[in-house]
Design an enzyme around this catalytic site. Structure first.
Site, PDB file in Angstrom:
ATOM      1  N   TYR A   1       0.887  -1.171   0.000  1.00  0.00           N
ATOM      2  CA  TYR A   1       0.000   0.000   0.000  1.00  0.00           C
ATOM      3  C   TYR A   1       0.923   1.217   0.000  1.00  0.00           C
ATOM      4  O   TYR A   1       0.877   2.044   0.892  1.00  0.00           O
ATOM      5  CB  TYR A   1      -0.859  -0.088   1.278  1.00  0.00           C
ATOM      6  CG  TYR A   1      -2.050   0.803   1.390  1.00  0.00           C
ATOM      7  CD1 TYR A   1      -3.017   0.858   0.396  1.00  0.00           C
ATOM      8  CD2 TYR A   1      -2.257   1.585   2.535  1.00  0.00           C
ATOM      9  CE1 TYR A   1      -4.145   1.665   0.538  1.00  0.00           C
ATOM     10  CE2 TYR A   1      -3.375   2.376   2.690  1.00  0.00           C
ATOM     11  CZ  TYR A   1      -4.316   2.410   1.682  1.00  0.00           C
ATOM     12  OH  TYR A   1      -5.434   3.188   1.850  1.00  0.00           O
TER      13      TYR A   1
ATOM     14  N   HIS B   1      -2.284   7.515  -3.158  1.00  0.00           N
ATOM     15  CA  HIS B   1      -3.409   6.577  -3.096  1.00  0.00           C
ATOM     16  C   HIS B   1      -3.907   6.430  -1.660  1.00  0.00           C
ATOM     17  O   HIS B   1      -5.118   6.485  -1.398  1.00  0.00           O
ATOM     18  CB  HIS B   1      -2.982   5.215  -3.652  1.00  0.00           C
ATOM     19  CG  HIS B   1      -3.998   4.134  -3.461  1.00  0.00           C
ATOM     20  ND1 HIS B   1      -5.198   4.105  -4.141  1.00  0.00           N
ATOM     21  CD2 HIS B   1      -4.010   3.047  -2.648  1.00  0.00           C
ATOM     22  CE1 HIS B   1      -5.894   3.038  -3.760  1.00  0.00           C
ATOM     23  NE2 HIS B   1      -5.195   2.376  -2.859  1.00  0.00           N
TER      24      HIS B   1
ATOM     25  N   LYS C   1     -11.019  -9.071  -3.164  1.00  0.00           N
ATOM     26  CA  LYS C   1      -9.759  -9.034  -3.900  1.00  0.00           C
ATOM     27  C   LYS C   1      -9.372 -10.376  -4.506  1.00  0.00           C
ATOM     28  O   LYS C   1      -8.713 -10.405  -5.554  1.00  0.00           O
ATOM     29  CB  LYS C   1      -8.620  -8.637  -2.938  1.00  0.00           C
ATOM     30  CG  LYS C   1      -8.785  -7.290  -2.285  1.00  0.00           C
ATOM     31  CD  LYS C   1      -8.311  -6.212  -3.219  1.00  0.00           C
ATOM     32  CE  LYS C   1      -8.195  -4.880  -2.486  1.00  0.00           C
ATOM     33  NZ  LYS C   1      -7.621  -3.859  -3.376  1.00  0.00           N
TER      34      LYS C   1
ATOM     35  N   THR D   1      -1.826   0.259  -5.278  1.00  0.00           N
ATOM     36  CA  THR D   1      -2.257   1.191  -6.331  1.00  0.00           C
ATOM     37  C   THR D   1      -1.321   2.387  -6.405  1.00  0.00           C
ATOM     38  O   THR D   1      -0.993   2.980  -5.371  1.00  0.00           O
ATOM     39  CB  THR D   1      -3.680   1.698  -6.012  1.00  0.00           C
ATOM     40  OG1 THR D   1      -4.493   0.571  -5.746  1.00  0.00           O
ATOM     41  CG2 THR D   1      -4.245   2.507  -7.167  1.00  0.00           C
TER      42      THR D   1
HETATM   43 MN    MN Z   1      -3.975  -3.564  -4.300  1.00  0.00          MN
END
Ligand code: MN
Length: 425
Positions: A134, A139, A259, A355
């Site tokens: 992360y 993001h 996910k 991301t």
């Molecule tokens: Mn991801």
């Protein structure tokens, strides 16, 4: 080019720009007329049959197992170490140095070059483990603002360690594999009880992932200074996400069924060595990180990332432009953090960045950010508006780097959304 579909022309041009004399990525695929996948490299719009190139003497005298390139995945080849992959790249560079990747005579000169449309690309590696980080500040900030509008968008731990979770390796698929819209539990804001339905908020996550090239020992951390020795190379990664499922399930333990229904990787692993010229300094990290996360030198990468959305019957439309340079935490810090408690890594493991969103509008790496949670739809060239993905939509990621006359890219990381099962249970 006449008679060639727009898509094929576009894909061919991407291959010719991406698979340059500098690149020589590694992949796997089934050559037309064959039954099982073998090891490949790429030059322009040609796949290189590495076994055939070896038999033709292109790779010189080798002590490696006779069938090393006839195996369906690259794990055993990767286990030979970076000397092996670097030798292959160097020998292929020598053999093709006088040719341009778009030279139409190449296939007749070298029978080990196979036109890309005669090859079905397959998973390049068996993936024992997959972790998702992360690591993009933009993001994490964008999402923090959306989900926790009052208070600091970044949680207190974020600037002290690369946050991550263990993902699902079994559902990682190669570019071109359809992704079926998943069913799951969601709880609409105005409902008292959860409902079971196909996801209504199917999203993408634009990520950059590394493939581990060397096993580490259980109990023995990998230091930031040695981390690059453990990284065979990199792929583009789409962490498809069902936001409504994710929102209802993620507390207290994090991402799960929102996910794990599928993640897509680009088929070609671009080696750490090929990417060396594109290394740049990362952002200044404030506050200073703990000693085990310290590192020096240029450890970020300058790779432009493009996201295209393609509706049925239309051409791909560019919807986002980002860059791997916007990662706050670099891959050496990710690997050092992951192993600091003794956790071991294995050849073929995939570690995705999280991301990657740029610090400007139009550079967000997910639809939830690009459309401000659906409030500001994207308008496509034909006037169609999109917030989240519809059935039959296709998403393509592209990654490309250029510097000092050198250039390379990753090819495409693509997936099309299939309609949900009619009766899942
Ligand atoms: Mn991801």
């Amino acid at each position: 080019m006449e008679g060639m579909s727009f898509f094929k022309q576009w894909y061919k041009a991407i291959c010719e720009a991406d698979f340059t004399i500098h690149n020589f990525p590694f992949g796997s695929g089934i050559i037309r007329g064959e039954k099982s996948p073998r090891s490949l490299s790429a030059f322009g719009y040609y796949a290189i049959d590495l076994h055939a190139a070896r038999q033709a003497g292109v790779l010189g005298n080798l002590t490696w197992s006779e069938d090393i390139f006839l195996r369906p995945v690259l794990n055993d080849f990767i286990a030979l170490g970076k000397e092996a992959s670097e030798r292959v790249r160097k020998k292929l560079q020598d053999a093709l140095a006088r040719y341009s990747p778009d030279d139409p005579d190449l296939a007749s000169l070298f029978p080990w070059l196979i036109p890309m449309d005669h090859v079905q690309l397959t998973m390049p590696v068996h993936v024992p483990n997959y972790t998702d980080f992360y690591s993009s500040l933009e993001h994490a900030t964008n999402l923090g603002r959306m989900f926790r509008p009052d208070g600091d968008p970044l949680l207190p731990n974020w600037r002290h360690m690369p946050i991550g979770y263990h993902g699902r390796a079994s559902s990682i698929v190669v570019s071109g594999t359809p992704i079926r819209r998943p069913w799951g539990q969601a709880k609409p804001d105005d409902a008292a009880e959860p409902v079971f339905r196909p996801t209504q908020l199917l999203d993408i996550e634009l990520e950059f992932a590394f493939v581990v090239g060397r096993n580490s020992s259980l109990g023995q951390p990998v230091k930031t200074q040695e981390a690059l020795d453990y990284i065979f190379g990199f792929v583009l990664f789409n962490d498809w996400s069902a936001r409504d499922i994710q929102k209802w399930e993620y507390q207290p333990l994090g991402p799960f069924l929102g996910k794990n229904f599928g993640s897509t990787i680009s088929p070609w692993i671009v080696t750490t060595e090929a990417l060396e010229p594109f290394r740049i300094e990362g952002p200044v990290q404030e506050p200073a990180v703990l000693p085990y996360l310290r590192c020096e030198g240029p450890l970020n990468y300058d790779i432009e990332l493009n996201v295209y959305l393609q509706l049925p019957g239309q051409e791909p439309a560019l919807i986002s432009v980002s860059n791997t340079r916007y990662l706050y935490w670099n891959v050496c810090q990710q690997l050092a953090h992951h192993t600091v408690n003794g956790c071991n890594v294995q050849i073929g493991d995939i570690y995705a960045s999280g991301t990657i969103s740029a610090p400007y509008r139009g550079g967000e790496g997910s639809l939830i950010e690009l459309t401000r949670k659906g409030a500001e739809p994207i308008t496509l060239p034909d006037g169609t508006k999109r917030t989240f993905l519809q059935d039959h939509d296709t998403v393509h990621f592209r990654g490309f780097a250029m510097r000092d006359g050198l250039s390379l890219g990753f090819g495409l990381c693509s997936g099309r959304i299939d309609p949900p099962l009619e009766n899942p249970v």
